[in-house]
Design an enzyme around this catalytic site. Structure first.
Site, PDB file in Angstrom:
ATOM      1  CB  CYS A  70       8.087  -6.677   2.881  1.00  0.00           C
ATOM      2  SG  CYS A  70       9.300  -7.501   0.825  1.00  0.00           S
ATOM      3  N   GLY A 124      -1.671   4.866  -0.187  1.00  0.00           N
ATOM      4  CA  GLY A 124      -0.292   3.492   0.789  1.00  0.00           C
ATOM      5  C   GLY A 124      -0.710   2.872  -1.163  1.00  0.00           C
ATOM      6  CB  CYS A 125       2.029  -0.902  -0.832  1.00  0.00           C
ATOM      7  SG  CYS A 125       1.923  -1.040   0.669  1.00  0.00           S
ATOM      8  CG  PHE A 140      -2.683  -6.132   1.172  1.00  0.00           C
ATOM      9  CD1 PHE A 140      -3.670  -7.031   1.412  1.00  0.00           C
ATOM     10  CD2 PHE A 140      -1.453  -6.894   0.509  1.00  0.00           C
ATOM     11  CE1 PHE A 140      -3.838  -7.988   0.192  1.00  0.00           C
ATOM     12  CE2 PHE A 140      -2.048  -7.638  -0.764  1.00  0.00           C
ATOM     13  CZ  PHE A 140      -3.419  -8.093  -0.594  1.00  0.00           C
ATOM     14  CG  HIS A 197      12.302  -8.381  -1.559  1.00  0.00           C
ATOM     15  ND1 HIS A 197      12.451  -7.555  -0.511  1.00  0.00           N
ATOM     16  CD2 HIS A 197      13.077  -9.003  -1.638  1.00  0.00           C
ATOM     17  CE1 HIS A 197      13.586  -8.597   0.054  1.00  0.00           C
ATOM     18  NE2 HIS A 197      13.706  -9.496  -0.639  1.00  0.00           N
ATOM     19  CG  ASP A 229     -11.784   1.991   0.596  1.00  0.00           C
ATOM     20  OD1 ASP A 229     -10.726   2.948   0.070  1.00  0.00           O
ATOM     21  OD2 ASP A 229     -12.635   0.899  -0.550  1.00  0.00           O
ATOM     22  CD  GLU A 230     -10.175  -0.103  -3.708  1.00  0.00           C
ATOM     23  OE1 GLU A 230      -8.912   0.409  -4.184  1.00  0.00           O
ATOM     24  OE2 GLU A 230      -9.843  -1.285  -3.064  1.00  0.00           O
ATOM     25  CB  THR A 274     -10.272   0.000   2.892  1.00  0.00           C
ATOM     26  OG1 THR A 274      -9.990   0.458   1.353  1.00  0.00           O
ATOM     27  CG2 THR A 274     -11.522  -0.048   3.274  1.00  0.00           C
TER      28      THR A 274
END
Length: 198
Positions: free
Chosen positions: A144, A15-16, A18, A185, A87-88, A22
């Site tokens: 958003c 996902g994006c 935030f 946005h 992670d990441e 994690t």
């Protein structure tokens, strides 16, 4: 569905920014520990945002982790592990893919978290390959920061303005550099629309 066994199973959480990737990874790793599974967490050495030796969510959830530069070194570190959290993943080179395949052949449960799209809204690093190989995919969404709708994109900001398309892909940061945005946005000055031909 959450699998607690270790029979060569790949889970990808994506996902994006935030969206809680994690946090979800840490939750699954903690549950594996509760289930008495030998568990380790790996993070890219370049991720030094919150802690050098832990994966840490933006909301503060953490799990001790080993920082890694060379993905091949994970095989030795994970020799005795039943569950391996990474992670990441988007920051690792393509060498991570054969490492994960070998972990799966060795009957490890592998849980990977990473951004599916970069700040441009384009597939990020090795994530498309990992998503295709996954036995289970969890796609998370954020909110958003402009309108409060569901966000699926990561907006990079430089001095409060959207980063340009030709800016470097990798820039490790948090709230000071990134926001979650909806499709409406999400702004990338300099990006041209590409139409796919059938």
């Amino acid at each position: 569905m959450e699998i607690i066994t270790q029979d060569g199973w790949l889970e990808v959480i994506t996902g994006c920014m935030f969206s809680g990737k994690t946090e979800e990874l840490v939750r699954r790793l903690r549950r594996a520990v509760i289930a008495k599974k030998e568990t380790i967490a790996i993070k890219p050495a370049l991720d030094t945002r919150y802690d050098l030796v832990a994966v840490v969510s933006h909301s503060g959830f953490s799990f001790n982790a080993i920082p890694v530069e060379d993905p091949k070194s994970i095989l030795g570190m994970a020799k005795d592990a039943e569950v391996v959290g990474i992670d990441e993943a988007q920051f690792f080179t393509g060498e991570l893919v054969p490492v994960i395949r070998e972990l799966l052949q060795n009957k490890k449960r592998v849980i990977v978290a990473g951004l599916d799209l970069d700040f441009r809204g384009e597939p990020f690093g090795i994530m498309p390959t990992l998503l295709a190989l996954a036995d289970e995919v969890t796609k998370l969404h954020a909110i958003c920061s402009v309108c409060g709708n569901i966000a699926t994109k990561t907006q990079r900001l430089i001095n409060g303005r959207p980063a340009r398309y030709d800016d470097p892909t990798i820039l490790v940061g948090g709230l000071e550099t990134y926001e979650a945005r909806c499709n409406l946005h999400h702004e990338v000055p300099g990006k041209t629309l590409t139409l796919f031909k059938e």
